[in-house]
Design a protein around this motif. Sequence first.
Motif, PDB file in Angstrom:
ATOM      1  N   VAL A 136       0.938  -1.187  -0.104  1.00  0.00           N
ATOM      2  CA  VAL A 136       0.059   0.001   0.205  1.00  0.00           C
ATOM      3  C   VAL A 136       0.878   1.184   0.177  1.00  0.00           C
ATOM      4  N   LYS A 137       2.058   1.308   0.789  1.00  0.00           N
ATOM      5  CA  LYS A 137       2.614   2.490   0.737  1.00  0.00           C
ATOM      6  C   LYS A 137       3.378   2.700  -0.460  1.00  0.00           C
ATOM      7  N   SER A 138       3.733   1.420  -0.971  1.00  0.00           N
ATOM      8  CA  SER A 138       4.601   1.601  -2.314  1.00  0.00           C
ATOM      9  C   SER A 138       3.652   2.243  -3.371  1.00  0.00           C
ATOM     10  N   ARG A 139       2.352   1.811  -3.585  1.00  0.00           N
ATOM     11  CA  ARG A 139       1.220   2.343  -4.423  1.00  0.00           C
ATOM     12  C   ARG A 139       1.004   3.538  -4.155  1.00  0.00           C
ATOM     13  N   LEU A 140       0.849   4.023  -2.891  1.00  0.00           N
ATOM     14  CA  LEU A 140       0.575   5.548  -2.541  1.00  0.00           C
ATOM     15  C   LEU A 140       1.736   6.378  -2.998  1.00  0.00           C
ATOM     16  N   PHE A 141       3.032   5.882  -2.862  1.00  0.00           N
ATOM     17  CA  PHE A 141       4.155   6.554  -3.409  1.00  0.00           C
ATOM     18  C   PHE A 141       4.095   6.762  -4.815  1.00  0.00           C
ATOM     19  N   LYS A 142       4.010   5.824  -5.400  1.00  0.00           N
ATOM     20  CA  LYS A 142       4.130   5.881  -6.933  1.00  0.00           C
ATOM     21  C   LYS A 142       2.797   6.580  -7.365  1.00  0.00           C
ATOM     22  N   GLY A 143       1.680   6.592  -6.871  1.00  0.00           N
ATOM     23  CA  GLY A 143       0.480   7.376  -7.264  1.00  0.00           C
ATOM     24  C   GLY A 143       0.822   8.669  -7.039  1.00  0.00           C
ATOM     25  N   ARG A 144       1.411   9.283  -5.959  1.00  0.00           N
ATOM     26  CA  ARG A 144       1.554  10.571  -5.888  1.00  0.00           C
ATOM     27  C   ARG A 144       2.591  11.136  -6.740  1.00  0.00           C
ATOM     28  N   GLU A 145       3.665  10.026  -7.205  1.00  0.00           N
ATOM     29  CA  GLU A 145       4.682  10.565  -8.105  1.00  0.00           C
ATOM     30  C   GLU A 145       3.830  10.982  -9.410  1.00  0.00           C
ATOM     31  N   LYS A 146       3.168   9.879  -9.830  1.00  0.00           N
ATOM     32  CA  LYS A 146       2.134  10.025 -11.373  1.00  0.00           C
ATOM     33  C   LYS A 146       1.352  11.330 -11.139  1.00  0.00           C
ATOM     34  N   LEU A 147       0.657  11.446  -9.912  1.00  0.00           N
ATOM     35  CA  LEU A 147      -0.097  12.706  -9.693  1.00  0.00           C
ATOM     36  C   LEU A 147       0.693  14.096  -9.794  1.00  0.00           C
ATOM     37  N   ARG A 148       1.880  14.183  -9.459  1.00  0.00           N
ATOM     38  CA  ARG A 148       2.758  15.313  -9.480  1.00  0.00           C
ATOM     39  C   ARG A 148       2.933  15.537 -10.929  1.00  0.00           C
ATOM     40  N   LYS A 149       3.543  14.471 -11.792  1.00  0.00           N
ATOM     41  CA  LYS A 149       3.918  14.739 -12.916  1.00  0.00           C
ATOM     42  C   LYS A 149       2.536  15.268 -13.783  1.00  0.00           C
ATOM     43  N   MET A 150       1.600  14.589 -13.603  1.00  0.00           N
ATOM     44  CA  MET A 150       0.055  15.182 -14.379  1.00  0.00           C
ATOM     45  C   MET A 150      -0.343  16.461 -14.190  1.00  0.00           C
ATOM     46  N   MET A 151       0.145  16.739 -12.687  1.00  0.00           N
ATOM     47  CA  MET A 151      -0.349  18.252 -12.405  1.00  0.00           C
ATOM     48  C   MET A 151       0.794  19.060 -13.080  1.00  0.00           C
ATOM     49  N   ARG A 152       1.898  18.679 -13.259  1.00  0.00           N
ATOM     50  CA  ARG A 152       2.844  19.720 -13.753  1.00  0.00           C
ATOM     51  C   ARG A 152       2.388  19.844 -15.277  1.00  0.00           C
ATOM     52  N   LYS A 153       2.062  18.646 -16.056  1.00  0.00           N
ATOM     53  CA  LYS A 153       1.542  18.824 -17.247  1.00  0.00           C
ATOM     54  C   LYS A 153       0.463  19.742 -17.575  1.00  0.00           C
ATOM     55  N   PHE A 154      -0.494  19.867 -16.610  1.00  0.00           N
ATOM     56  CA  PHE A 154      -1.672  20.827 -16.320  1.00  0.00           C
ATOM     57  C   PHE A 154      -1.191  22.076 -16.201  1.00  0.00           C
ATOM     58  N   ASP A 155      -0.435  22.301 -15.374  1.00  0.00           N
ATOM     59  CA  ASP A 155       0.311  23.618 -15.268  1.00  0.00           C
ATOM     60  C   ASP A 155       1.027  24.384 -16.421  1.00  0.00           C
ATOM     61  N   GLU A 156       1.721  23.446 -17.029  1.00  0.00           N
ATOM     62  CA  GLU A 156       2.575  23.806 -18.356  1.00  0.00           C
ATOM     63  C   GLU A 156       1.392  24.072 -19.353  1.00  0.00           C
ATOM     64  N   GLY A 157       0.450  23.357 -19.540  1.00  0.00           N
ATOM     65  CA  GLY A 157      -0.750  23.679 -20.653  1.00  0.00           C
ATOM     66  C   GLY A 157      -1.398  24.911 -20.113  1.00  0.00           C
ATOM     67  N   ARG A 158      -1.831  25.212 -19.072  1.00  0.00           N
ATOM     68  CA  ARG A 158      -2.500  26.400 -18.552  1.00  0.00           C
ATOM     69  C   ARG A 158      -1.435  27.688 -18.718  1.00  0.00           C
ATOM     70  N   ASN A 159      -0.283  27.557 -18.483  1.00  0.00           N
ATOM     71  CA  ASN A 159       0.939  28.617 -18.672  1.00  0.00           C
ATOM     72  C   ASN A 159       0.975  28.979 -20.104  1.00  0.00           C
ATOM     73  N   GLN A 160       0.940  27.994 -21.037  1.00  0.00           N
ATOM     74  CA  GLN A 160       0.947  28.113 -22.495  1.00  0.00           C
ATOM     75  C   GLN A 160      -0.116  28.965 -23.035  1.00  0.00           C
ATOM     76  N   ASN A 161      -1.337  28.262 -22.465  1.00  0.00           N
ATOM     77  CA  ASN A 161      -2.857  29.168 -22.905  1.00  0.00           C
ATOM     78  C   ASN A 161      -2.764  30.350 -22.596  1.00  0.00           C
ATOM     79  N   GLU A 162      -2.323  30.599 -21.333  1.00  0.00           N
ATOM     80  CA  GLU A 162      -2.106  32.191 -20.914  1.00  0.00           C
ATOM     81  C   GLU A 162      -1.208  33.057 -21.764  1.00  0.00           C
ATOM     82  N   LYS A 163      -0.069  32.431 -22.257  1.00  0.00           N
ATOM     83  CA  LYS A 163       0.883  33.103 -23.104  1.00  0.00           C
ATOM     84  C   LYS A 163       0.311  33.476 -24.553  1.00  0.00           C
ATOM     85  N   LYS A 164      -0.585  32.707 -24.886  1.00  0.00           N
ATOM     86  CA  LYS A 164      -1.419  32.843 -26.162  1.00  0.00           C
ATOM     87  C   LYS A 164      -2.222  33.896 -26.131  1.00  0.00           C
ATOM     88  N   LEU A 165      -3.015  34.192 -24.826  1.00  0.00           N
ATOM     89  CA  LEU A 165      -4.049  35.407 -24.514  1.00  0.00           C
ATOM     90  C   LEU A 165      -3.269  36.596 -24.589  1.00  0.00           C
TER      91      LEU A 165
END
Length: 165
Positions: A136-165
Motif C-alpha cells: 500500500v505504501k509503495s502504491r501510494l508513493f508511486k501514485g503521488r509521483e504520477k499525480l505530480r507529473k500530471m499536475m505539472r503537465k496541467f500547469d504547463e498547458g495552462r501557462n501556454q494557454n495564458e501566453k497565447k492570450l
Amino acid sequence: MLYDQYADYALRVATVITKNRMYAADAVQEAFIRVYSNIHSFDEDKPFEPWLYRILINECNRILKNQSKTIPISNYLESHPPIIEEDAYHFQEYEELYDAIKGLEDINKVPIVLKYLKGFTELEIANILELNVNTVKSRLFKGREKLRKMMRKFDEGRNQNEKKL
C-alpha cells in the motif's frame, strides 16, 4: 442511519473507481445491501468504515468485471457521462486534481482515494484491499509521483494557454 451517513462519500469513491456514475450507483446500492445482509458478521471491536469500503471496492470490481460482458445502450452515454449535480463539498475547485486522479491506473488510484479523500490509514487501506502494508505504501508513493507529473503537465498547458492570450 448508515446509508444516510456514508452514501455520498461511497458514491464519490465508487465513481472514481468505476469512472461511471451509473455503475457507481449500482455498486453503492449493492454494497449497502451486502452490509445490511451481513451486519451480523461485523466485528464491533473494529471500525465500520474499512469494512464498508472493502465491500464497496469488491462491488466496484465485480461490476467492472461484468461490464465487459454487457453491451452498452449507447456510445454517447459512455463518452458523455451524466451531469453530476452541484457538490456540497465544492470538489469542482479541484477539477484538475480530480481529473488527474481519474487518469491513474486503479492500482494507484484506489489507495490514493482511500488515503487522501477518505482519510484511511495505510493499515486500514491494506485491510480493505487485502494487501501488505508495504505494498500500500509503495502504491501510494508511486501514485503521488504520477499525480505530480500530471499536475505539472496541467500547469504547463495552462501557462501556454495564458501566453497565447
